[in-house]
Scaffold this active site. Structure first.
Site, short mmCIF file in Angstrom:
data_model
loop_
_atom_site.label_atom_id
_atom_site.label_comp_id
_atom_site.label_asym_id
_atom_site.label_seq_id
_atom_site.Cartn_x
_atom_site.Cartn_y
_atom_site.Cartn_z
N HIS A 1 9.91 9.40 2.31
CA HIS A 1 9.07 8.47 3.29
C HIS A 1 8.72 9.47 4.36
O HIS A 1 9.50 10.19 5.03
CB HIS A 1 9.83 7.39 3.91
N ARG B 1 2.05 3.31 11.95
CA ARG B 1 0.88 4.34 11.63
C ARG B 1 -0.40 3.21 11.44
O ARG B 1 -1.43 3.60 11.73
CB ARG B 1 0.87 5.33 10.51
#
Lengths: 557, 253
Positions: A327, A347
């Site tokens: 990740h 994000r």
């Protein structure tokens, strides 16, 4: 621990560039993405999968000769914890139609649907029911339900592109067409999706999505799914029995080669017992706790790949285990939070990723493998733009304060309550200070081979969830794992229940496959190792040295 | 022993500053940077119960502690709480709890429903121990009060971050299981108060009618270069697009 003065100084550079970056975002201008054709190059140079000497060929079993991540080989090339001759297969402790191994999102979904289709079910799980990666998934669940802009067609393309176009098309078809049904199912069970006042689902982008189709429940989407379906499982105490702290250590076949149950282990009384079943569903999740290449992990305590090990022994091939997902954004500061997942939704909400100089170096929503590789490159000797941490690691900034500048004061607190509280405890205010992150071991892209009905090569044996390989090809997109566990968990449950109806249960139980595998290990001259691992070993080696009368079998007593 | 884990979890840092903690009354000297969970492992315990996600969300490691010469009780999750000198620690890895069995579909989101399944809710004496014991800083007593008065939405919202660790129930003199009341309230809210998504129901119908069959079958037959081409040409919904944004090409919707 709050940021050190050194780090606080470096944060000033992020603050200096922030207003311009926010303005750019508001104008709809993004940092240029890495073209699809160039993705392979950055992966080859910087993704951990491509580091020389980290993979090796497996010497035994159905995939003999397949070169995969060494830590996977380590667990697959193991002997059983038990001497098969010592297990009395005539003493059956419990009998059921469907035995579900694993108590996460896939296991609980399978149990519910098996019950709905007339089966009596046992869920056997290593920790508590719900202690699983599903519980920890934060960001969301994909599904193309915005009829005015999205469809399973777009979802299909996104999944394939993220997986480098090598995913199993049947599995992807099933994933994207079942997605709306699963969302509807969760909604009807009373899961609290984040919604607009008219009931319209709120959705966001994730890495590699062409449309905003990430549904969520605050920043604890997985926990909300898990606690809802677990509560539903607990509404059927007469039909679904939950056995906690009782992992399966081997499958039991019968003389016709069908799966007929499992040997379970009571981790507290340390006894083994036999559960006979007409169908078995393996839903044991992933492998983060193998700490591949010594990476930190976002995974829960039990993610040791037990299902992979016992099914492989029973003859089920594995696939796509040559890739592992890191990740992009795991915490690297403070030390207590190392490895902790910072959801991609941060994000998705617009936060940039910036280096030590406060500069952007990558579009923040590349597919995970590409994004992670770009971060590793930025911190590598080639670029040398990583931010040093007090423990000697490197990271880059995830500029969470941007989100409030973009979407209004209070957005971070509202959309990321879990992370806000967590960092607040460390003395870090993520509405004002960025988070320091680095890629962290996250997901087992591959797994056991099965078709879109979740059937494996072994009749009566089904797999679902992270342990099932092929859905995501070589790289999974955000929001497709919560979807995967519920879609394939449900399908496995339905088909396991159907299969159980046609099974007489008269076959003679056998552990011959275990004996055969043990022999293969011996012939290949592999050093005696025991599997499945069950739990990682975090105990103090100094203390272990003084445990003079304790016998360890693998990592536990 | 696995080669990776000890160093991975940094349990054996030689230069660490050691402090005394008391696990179930017994003294161990552990590095002061560790969480209670890692300190317990450092002390030599192999955790089976009382350890789950190690990330503060599963509720497996509810912990109670006190300090020497301090009457106050403190609460936390072992995986999130950093050790301090002279902590007297015990974990509560399990606490018995009654859970009502119901069919969520048939229920109404009212106080009557809550009371029917958890009549003991009226025993609440307002002592607030549940709120004080919550490691997630949830106002437990307030959501219980909201549920009692039929404000299901408020009960759902106030309890949203609940990890169901059970510390509230362990401390409740009225023998309530607050977190099970909370999940009933949340499911009532999600099922019966939040409006259902029309577009989702419509999309389910479209899929069931086979609207996407032929276009998906075509994609499934396409080779890698065709897929790559279609993938590259996808129109991306802009980040800052309005919810009702529509793509130019609507032929695959």
């Amino acid at each position: 621990m709050p940021y050190t003065p050194e780090l606080q100084n470096l944060i000033k550079k992020v603050e200096e560039t922030r207003p311009a970056r926010v303005e750019k975002k508001k104008r709809g201008e993004e940092f240029p993405g890495i073209p699809v054709a160039e993705r392979q190059e950055i992966l080859r140079k910087f993704h951990p999968d491509f580091i020389e000497g980290t993979q090796r060929k497996i010497k035994v079993g159905p995939n003999k000769g397949y070169k995969i991540t060494a830590e996977y080989v380590d667990i697959l090339e193991t002997k059983s914890r038990i001497d098969p001759d010592k297990i009395d297969l005539n003493t059956i402790a419990m009998e059921t139609d469907v035995l579900v191994i694993g108590g996460g999102g896939a296991g609980n979904s399978a149990a519910l649907l098996a019950r709905e289709n007339g089966a009596k079910v046992i869920i056997a799980t290593k920790l508590r029911n719900g202690d699983a990666n599903t519980m920890m998934a934060e960001g969301g669940i994909q599904g193309a339900d915005k009829i005015w802009k999205d469809s399973p067609y777009n979802h299909y393309l996104d999944v394939m592109g993220g997986g480098h176009f090598v995913n199993d098309p049947e599995l992807v078809y099933t994933l994207v067409t079942e997605a709306p049904k699963v969302l509807k199912w969760l909604e009807s069970l009373g899961m609290i999706f984040s919604k607009y006042p008219d009931g319209k689902m709120k959705t966001m982008h994730g890495g590699g999505t062409s449309r905003k189709r990430m549904h969520y429940a605050g920043d604890i989407t997985g926990a909300e799914i898990m606690r809802t379906i677990r509560d539903e499982v607990n509404n059927y105490p007469g039909d679904i029995t939950v056995l906690e702290f009782a992992p399966a250590v081997d499958l039991i076949l019968n003389d016709k080669g069908e799966c007929a149950g499992a040997v379970l282990y009571n981790m507290e009384t340390e006894e083994y017992f036999v559960v006979k079943a007409k169908s078995v569903v393996i839903a044991t999740g992933g492998t983060g706790r193998l700490h591949i290449q010594s990476f930190m992990t976002t995974n829960h305590y039990g993610a040791t790949g037990d299902g992979l090990v016992i099914a492989y022994r029973a003859g089920v091939p594995v696939n796509f285990l040559h890739t592992v997902q890191y990740h992009p954004t795991g915490a690297v500061f403070p030390e207590q939070a190392e490895g902790l997942l910072i959801t991609e939704k941060v994000r998705g909400a617009g936060a940039n990723i910036v280096n030590i100089h406060g500069e952007q170096f990558v579009f923040e929503r590349e597919p995970r493998d590409v994004e992670a590789s770009a971060i590793i490159r930025e911190c590598s000797a080639e670029r040398g733009n990583g931010v040093p941490t007090p423990t000697g690691k490197f990271g880059v900034w995830l500029d969470s304060p941007m989100i409030d500048s973009l979407s209004g004061e209070g957005t971070v607190r509202k959309e990321f309550p879990g992370k806000y509280i967590l960092f607040k405890r460390y003395g870090i205010d993520i509405t004002k200070e960025p988070m320091l992150i680095y890629p962290t071991l996250h997901y087992q892209n591959g797994g056991l081979e099965a078709n879109s009905k979740c059937e494996t090569k072994v009749p009566g044996l089904y797999v679902a969830g992270e342990v099932l390989g092929g859905v995501h090809g070589e790289n999974r997109l955000m929001g497709n794992s919560l979807l995967d566990v519920t879609v394939f968990g449900r399908i496995a449950g339905v088909n396991a229940a159907e299969h159980a109806k046609g099974v007489s249960g008269t076959g003679k139980l056998s552990l011959d496959h275990v004996k055969k595998f043990n022999k293969e290990i011996k012939q290949a001259q592999i050093k005696d190792k025991i599997g499945p691992m069950l739990l990682p070993d975090y105990s103090n080696p100094e203390v272990r040295k003084r445990q003079l009368t304790t016998q360890y079998v693998g990592t536990i007593r | 022993m696995s080669k990776t884990q000890a160093k991975q979890e940094k349990i054996n840092e030689p230069k660490a500053n050691l402090i005394p903690i008391f696990l179930m009354g017994k003294r161990y000297d552990v590095p002061d940077t560790l969480t209670i969970q890692k300190a317990t492992e450092y002390a030599g315990f192999q955790l089976i119960r009382g350890c789950g996600c190690r990330g503060g969300i599963c509720g497996a490691c509810g912990t109670v502690y006190r300090f020497a010469n301090d009457y106050k009780l403190y609460y936390g999750l072992a995986c999130q709480t950093v050790v301090e000198p002279n902590m007297y620690i015990t974990q509560i890895p399990f606490f018995p709890a009654n859970k009502a069995v119901y069919n969520i579909e048939e229920l109404e989101p009212t106080a009557e429903t809550i009371v029917k399944y958890y009549p003991e809710i009226f025993k609440c004496m307002g002592c607030n121990n549940c709120t004080l014991s919550c490691p997630m800083d949830i106002k437990v007593m307030d959501y219980v009060a909201a549920a009692m008065s039929g404000n299901i939405q408020q009960a759902a919202e106030l309890s949203f971050d609940c990890v169901m660790c059970g510390l509230c129930a362990a401390r409740c003199p009225a023998e309530e299981v607050q977190y099970n009341i909370a999940i009933l309230a949340r499911r009532l809210y999600g099922r019966h108060i939040l409006p259902q998504a029309d577009h989702l129901a419509e999309r389910v119908k479209q899929v069931e009618q086979g609207r996407y069959e032929s276009m998906l079958k075509e994609l499934m037959k396409a080779d890698k270069s065709q897929l790559m081409d279609l993938y590259t040409k996808r129109q991306l919904e802009p980040d800052n697009a309005d919810e009702m944004w529509e793509p130019e090409d609507k032929s695959h919707l």
